[in-house]
Design an enzyme around this catalytic site. Structure first.
Site, PDB file in Angstrom:
ATOM      1  N   ASP A  95     -50.762   0.267 105.507  1.00 17.39           N
ATOM      2  CA  ASP A  95     -50.939  -1.062 104.939  1.00 17.39           C
ATOM      3  C   ASP A  95     -49.824  -1.943 105.487  1.00 17.39           C
ATOM      4  O   ASP A  95     -48.645  -1.605 105.351  1.00 17.39           O
ATOM      5  CB  ASP A  95     -50.858  -0.977 103.402  1.00 17.39           C
ATOM      6  N   ASP A  97     -48.440  -5.655 105.037  1.00 14.83           N
ATOM      7  CA  ASP A  97     -48.584  -6.776 104.119  1.00 14.83           C
ATOM      8  C   ASP A  97     -47.626  -7.891 104.534  1.00 14.83           C
ATOM      9  O   ASP A  97     -46.424  -7.648 104.707  1.00 14.83           O
ATOM     10  CB  ASP A  97     -48.247  -6.281 102.697  1.00 14.83           C
ATOM     11  N   ASP A 277     -46.106  -0.487 104.599  1.00 12.95           N
ATOM     12  CA  ASP A 277     -45.802  -0.153 103.215  1.00 12.95           C
ATOM     13  C   ASP A 277     -45.735   1.370 103.109  1.00 12.95           C
ATOM     14  O   ASP A 277     -46.762   2.046 103.213  1.00 12.95           O
ATOM     15  CB  ASP A 277     -46.902  -0.717 102.298  1.00 12.95           C
TER      16      ASP A 277
END
Ligand SMILES: [Zn+2]
Ligand SMILES: [Zn+2]
Length: 368
Positions: A95, A97, A277
């Site tokens: 992920d 972000d 992440d």
């Protein structure tokens, strides 16, 4: 969210799913996956089994979820409780972000909602209305932040292919539906790794525990033998009780003293890292947003980016129609969607296209 706003979202999401069944598929081995969904009251339903696209589509029509997820893991018994599921393996997932990239522009597309007086304002340390410091922040999508997240995604893909030996065709990049990108790796040599080994991969990608003074510009040396630890955890050292010794990777057979990439200019060697992440990658029981589904934090869809360079979430992830809708908007910052500018709106009634209304309602910046 008031009942009218909620029912607008339910009807709009349901119509999206009905019109876009071709975007929603169960992943490979669906009978071994755990599915989960949230309703608009935020209640989470999990340990669900869906064996086919047909069952998925039925669930979308009958339950009208606000969000739907599927495990990266495969289990013998996906509908049982966590400790009875019998974990088999898990796809490697990442992920990226925008919020983790901390670009300075973020201050200009973040606003605050005071939790004491409920007023909205541009980002500041105290509510300008009642001086409270008790507020939540709401961030809107930004072109610069998305471009920065794209750069991190590209670097991650280079690392995965060149250094971790993952085949390009096994890497799938998606816009997360809100503020970044999800990267799914399927059928890789890392499927069997547990959380600890995945944490080593995270450290490797983020260059953790490697002080700048241990890194020579052209030759990357790991003085603290961090690399050897990673090597052992992936390949399996003699003490390892886990059966990972059969996992082979080009990455570790490559001479790590020169991490380089051809992806940039030919004559320059880069030490690359990517900001991911960590929690997502080390989680081998993650329920991850299902591709093609709507992210209720934004009303935009998690969609595949076949060409990351050209991908434009402001158009390509925004599927709602343009029918005009009257809402009460309280959005202190302006934003652009589908090439049109909106806001700022100061607690006023406005009639705007549905896609912009849905976006603001999902962000908590408007109500019907
Ligand atoms: Zn206030
Ligand atoms: Zn930004």
């Amino acid at each position: 969210m008031n009942p009218s706003s909620r029912s607008l979202l339910e009807n709009t999401f349901k119509k999206y799913y009905f019109d876009n069944f071709d975007l929603l598929h169960v992943p490979s081995n669906p009978h071994e996956r755990e599915f989960a969904y949230k309703k608009f009251d935020s209640k989470l339903y999990r340990h669900i089994s869906l064996k086919s696209d047909k069952e998925l589509h039925l669930l979308l029509m009958t339950q009208t979820p606000s969000d739907i997820y599927c495990s990266n893991a495969r289990y013998s018994f996906p509908t049982l409780s966590m400790n009875e599921k019998d974990w088999k393996d898990a796809d490697l997932i990442f992920d990226i972000d925008s919020k983790d990239l901390q670009l300075p522009c973020r201050n200009f597309h973040t606003c605050i909602q005071c939790l004491d007086c409920n007023s909205f304002s541009t980002l500041c340390s105290r509510c300008p209305n009642c001086n409270s410091n008790h507020f939540k922040t709401i961030t809107l999508l930004c072109k610069h932040c998305i471009n920065a997240a794209k750069d991190e995604t590209k670097k991650l893909c280079v690392l995965l292919i060149d250094n971790l030996g993952i085949k390009k065709q096994n890497i799938f990049v998606y816009f997360s539906g809100n503020d970044g990108f999800h990267i799914h790796v399927i059928d890789s040599q890392y499927q069997n790794l547990g959380s600890r080994e995945r944490a080593d991969i995270v450290d490797y990608i983020m260059l953790h525990n490697m002080l700048p003074n241990t890194i020579n510009k052209n030759r990357l040396k790991f003085k603290n033998s961090k690399y050897n630890q990673i090597h052992n955890s992936i390949i399996g050292d003699k003490d390892s009780t886990k059966n990972i010794s059969t996992i082979k990777t080009n990455a570790v057979t490559k001479n790590i003293s020169t991490i380089k990439t051809n992806a940039v200019t030919k004559n320059t060697r880069y030490i690359i890292k990517s900001i991911i992440d960590p929690n997502v990658t080390i989680d081998v029981h993650r329920i991850f947003r299902l591709a093609g589904s709507i992210n209720s934090k934004s009303g935009m869809s998690k969609v595949r980016c076949k060409n990351l360079e050209l991908f434009d979430p402001f158009n390509d992830a925004c599927f709602m129609d343009e029918d005009p809708i009257k809402i009460r908007a309280n959005c202190p910052i302006k934003f652009i969607l589908k090439g049109k500018k909106f806001g700022p709106f100061k607690n006023e009634y406005v009639t705007i296209p549905k896609y912009a209304a849905i976006y603001m309602i999902c962000k908590g910046l408007a109500e019907i």
